[in-house]
Design an enzyme around this catalytic site. Structure first.
Site, PDB file in Angstrom:
ATOM      1  N   CYS A 114      41.666  35.900  31.487  1.00  0.00           N
ATOM      2  CA  CYS A 114      41.086  37.156  30.740  1.00  0.00           C
ATOM      3  C   CYS A 114      41.335  36.970  29.136  1.00  0.00           C
ATOM      4  CB  CYS A 114      41.805  38.041  31.267  1.00  0.00           C
ATOM      5  SG  CYS A 114      41.654  38.185  33.154  1.00  0.00           S
ATOM      6  N   HIS A 256      40.938  43.775  26.928  1.00  0.00           N
ATOM      7  CA  HIS A 256      40.369  43.554  28.077  1.00  0.00           C
ATOM      8  C   HIS A 256      40.379  44.429  29.362  1.00  0.00           C
ATOM      9  CE1 HIS A 256      39.882  41.255  31.891  1.00  0.00           C
ATOM     10  NE2 HIS A 256      41.190  41.525  32.289  1.00  0.00           N
ATOM     11  N   ASN A 286      36.652  44.121  36.290  1.00  0.00           N
ATOM     12  CA  ASN A 286      37.514  43.350  35.605  1.00  0.00           C
ATOM     13  C   ASN A 286      36.570  42.136  35.477  1.00  0.00           C
ATOM     14  OD1 ASN A 286      39.009  41.306  34.456  1.00  0.00           O
ATOM     15  ND2 ASN A 286      40.974  41.807  35.577  1.00  0.00           N
TER      16      ASN A 286
HETATM   17  O1  UT7 Z   1      42.751  40.570  33.857  1.00  0.00           O
HETATM   18  C1  UT7 Z   1      44.215  40.891  34.551  1.00  0.00           C
HETATM   19  C2  UT7 Z   1      44.174  41.033  35.913  1.00  0.00           C
HETATM   20  N1  UT7 Z   1      45.029  41.978  36.540  1.00  0.00           N
HETATM   21  C3  UT7 Z   1      45.150  43.020  36.206  1.00  0.00           C
HETATM   22  O2  UT7 Z   1      45.081  43.759  35.580  1.00  0.00           O
HETATM   23  C4  UT7 Z   1      46.160  43.850  37.680  1.00  0.00           C
HETATM   24  C5  UT7 Z   1      47.081  44.783  37.011  1.00  0.00           C
HETATM   25  N2  UT7 Z   1      47.403  45.536  38.134  1.00  0.00           N
HETATM   26  C6  UT7 Z   1      46.799  46.708  38.694  1.00  0.00           C
HETATM   27  O3  UT7 Z   1      45.894  47.006  38.137  1.00  0.00           O
HETATM   28  C7  UT7 Z   1      47.395  47.476  40.052  1.00  0.00           C
HETATM   29  O4  UT7 Z   1      48.498  46.623  40.256  1.00  0.00           O
HETATM   30  C8  UT7 Z   1      46.407  47.174  41.228  1.00  0.00           C
HETATM   31  C9  UT7 Z   1      45.292  48.344  40.950  1.00  0.00           C
HETATM   32  C10 UT7 Z   1      45.970  45.871  41.517  1.00  0.00           C
HETATM   33  C11 UT7 Z   1      47.275  47.734  42.441  1.00  0.00           C
HETATM   34  O5  UT7 Z   1      47.691  49.260  41.912  1.00  0.00           O
HETATM   35  P1  UT7 Z   1      49.178  49.526  42.382  1.00  0.00           P
HETATM   36  O6  UT7 Z   1      49.267  51.083  41.751  1.00  0.00           O
HETATM   37  O7  UT7 Z   1      50.063  48.757  41.713  1.00  0.00           O
HETATM   38  O8  UT7 Z   1      49.011  49.503  43.912  1.00  0.00           O
HETATM   39  P2  UT7 Z   1      50.123  48.530  44.708  1.00  0.00           P
HETATM   40  O9  UT7 Z   1      49.633  47.274  44.752  1.00  0.00           O
HETATM   41  O10 UT7 Z   1      51.449  49.069  44.584  1.00  0.00           O
HETATM   42  O11 UT7 Z   1      49.796  49.014  46.318  1.00  0.00           O
HETATM   43  C12 UT7 Z   1      50.263  50.524  46.327  1.00  0.00           C
HETATM   44  C13 UT7 Z   1      49.533  50.527  47.980  1.00  0.00           C
HETATM   45  C14 UT7 Z   1      49.983  49.680  48.976  1.00  0.00           C
HETATM   46  O12 UT7 Z   1      50.232  50.218  50.230  1.00  0.00           O
HETATM   47  P3  UT7 Z   1      51.832  50.561  50.601  1.00  0.00           P
HETATM   48  O13 UT7 Z   1      52.549  49.204  50.741  1.00  0.00           O
HETATM   49  O14 UT7 Z   1      52.404  51.587  49.651  1.00  0.00           O
HETATM   50  O15 UT7 Z   1      51.624  51.353  52.168  1.00  0.00           O
HETATM   51  C15 UT7 Z   1      48.766  48.718  48.966  1.00  0.00           C
HETATM   52  O16 UT7 Z   1      48.809  48.085  50.154  1.00  0.00           O
HETATM   53  O17 UT7 Z   1      48.311  50.670  48.022  1.00  0.00           O
HETATM   54  C16 UT7 Z   1      47.753  49.579  48.814  1.00  0.00           C
HETATM   55  N3  UT7 Z   1      46.633  48.898  48.467  1.00  0.00           N
HETATM   56  C17 UT7 Z   1      45.435  49.644  48.689  1.00  0.00           C
HETATM   57  N4  UT7 Z   1      44.896  50.651  49.481  1.00  0.00           N
HETATM   58  C18 UT7 Z   1      43.707  51.179  49.341  1.00  0.00           C
HETATM   59  C19 UT7 Z   1      46.250  47.852  47.928  1.00  0.00           C
HETATM   60  N5  UT7 Z   1      45.100  47.807  47.538  1.00  0.00           N
HETATM   61  C20 UT7 Z   1      44.302  48.550  47.989  1.00  0.00           C
HETATM   62  C21 UT7 Z   1      42.964  49.100  48.127  1.00  0.00           C
HETATM   63  N6  UT7 Z   1      42.731  50.506  48.760  1.00  0.00           N
HETATM   64  N7  UT7 Z   1      41.996  48.314  47.425  1.00  0.00           N
END
Ligand code: UT7
Length: 329
Positions: A114, A256, A286
């Site tokens: 990215c 980005h 993204n």
């Molecule tokens: O180019 C650079 C590329 N990457 C990035 O910029 C990524 C940066 N990170 C992010 O954007 C965020 O971390 C995400 C959007 C990927 C995830 O958001 P988050 O607030 O960090 O969520 P999390 O991974 O902590 O997950 C929270 C909960 C989890 O459930 P539990 O364990 O709390 O029960 C996940 O299993 O949300 C769950 N979860 C989802 N639920 C519904 C994870 N993905 C999903 C989903 N739909 N797609």
């Protein structure tokens, strides 16, 4: 004589197939509400046609950038294709060079996920500053849909396919638009976001060497999020500081397009108005190396940017890599 470098044209291309958050919820256990509130994404474009690759999107974006200034492709001296999803591990830039008819251009790929577009623009500008080349085509293009694990809801909801292109031209140094840059890498955290090469367990029976294949995208979303929100503002401030500029001088901040929450958290840290943040990720997700030139082309087409506006461009992602460019439009 030291030359200046100026972006004189932009272009972009996206596949026609749109996939909404509702459609994503029929593929993995997710919802429009979860995706939109956590990321700001509403839909993404996916390259679904059989036989199409990152090269096709890169070619379309490049042709648009050349056509908008009626540039003859034979005038391009160098093509840098920022991509982490080439159609050929030896590189895809040469196919772009051939297909757009840039017969005089040298072409190579630059792999930096990215941050690829930012690092490519900085690389291109060095060839211009030292007087080697006059016209350089920089393309950011990725088709991460080919590398996503479509059963992993933590990553598959994020990414989309696209390409964006800019033409950078030499100019007299007092018209120079690339004012400063700052690039960083911390390979200690490379595993936070990768498409790893996995070796087979059994070696070749005679040569005793291990072959393997590339895996799907794996990401530690929380850590990548924290990294972006902590490092991107520091990079921007240091880049501005070095040229005696401050946040008040900035007209547009083009980061980005990873996650709307990241864009807003960085804006808040920098105390910059959210009106100055360029964002189009709700429509595309993204798109990796394409996200910055795709968004840039959109604001250019909408005539939002005025001559002399100061634009800060910031890329970040796998590597981990990050970087900032300050430019005067
Ligand atoms: O180019 C650079 C590329 N990457 C990035 O910029 C990524 C940066 N990170 C992010 O954007 C965020 O971390 C995400 C959007 C990927 C995830 O958001 P988050 O607030 O960090 O969520 P999390 O991974 O902590 O997950 C929270 C909960 C989890 O459930 P539990 O364990 O709390 O029960 C996940 O299993 O949300 C769950 N979860 C989802 N639920 C519904 C994870 N993905 C999903 C989903 N739909 N797609």
């Amino acid at each position: 004589m030291v030359q200046g470098a100026k972006i004189i044209s932009t272009g972009s291309a996206t596949p026609s197939v749109k996939v909404s958050n509702e459609q994503m919820s029929s593929i993995v256990d997710t919802s429009d509400e979860w995706i939109f509130t956590r990321t700001g994404i509403k839909e993404r474009r996916l390259l679904t046609e059989y036989g199409q690759s990152v090269t096709d999107l890169a070619v379309q974006a490049s042709l648009q950038a050349m056509e908008s200034i009626s540039m003859d492709p034979s005038n391009i001296d160098l093509i840098i294709l920022a991509t982490s999803s080439p159609n050929d591990l030896f590189g895809s830039a040469s196919k772009v060079q051939y297909k757009i008819g840039a017969v005089n251009a040298c072409a190579f790929d630059l792999t930096a996920a990215c941050s690829g577009f930012v690092i490519s623009v900085v690389t291109a500008s060095q060839f211009i500053f030292n007087g080697t080349y006059k016209n350089i085509l920089v393309v950011g293009a990725d088709v991460l849909s080919k590398w996503v694990d479509w059963s992993d809801r933590g990553t598959c909801i994020l990414f989309g396919d696209a390409a964006g292109a800019v033409i950078i031209q030499s100019c007299s140094s007092n018209l120079n638009s690339i004012l400063n840059f700052h690039l960083s890498t911390d390979g200690n955290y490379a595993d936070y976001l990768s498409i790893a090469y996995k070796q087979q367990l059994d070696p070749h029976p005679i040569l005793n060497l291990y072959q393997g294949s590339f895996q799907h995208i794996s990401m530690n979303g929380k850590e990548v999020y924290k990294f972006a929100v902590s490092q991107v503002p520091l990079s921007i401030i240091s880049c501005l500081d070095q040229i005696n500029m401050s946040i008040e001088d900035v007209d547009w901040l083009l980061m980005h397009q990873a996650n709307e929450r990241i864009l807003m958290a960085v804006a808040e840290k920098l105390s910059i108005s959210s009106n100055k943040i360029i964002s189009n990720l709700s429509k595309y997700g993204n798109t990796s190396a394409a996200s910055i030139p795709l968004a840039l082309n959109e604001v250019v087409q909408k005539n939002k940017i005025s001559t002399d506006d100061i634009i800060v461009i910031a890329g970040f992602g796998a590597g981990l890599t990050w970087g900032t460019i300050v430019l005067r439009w």
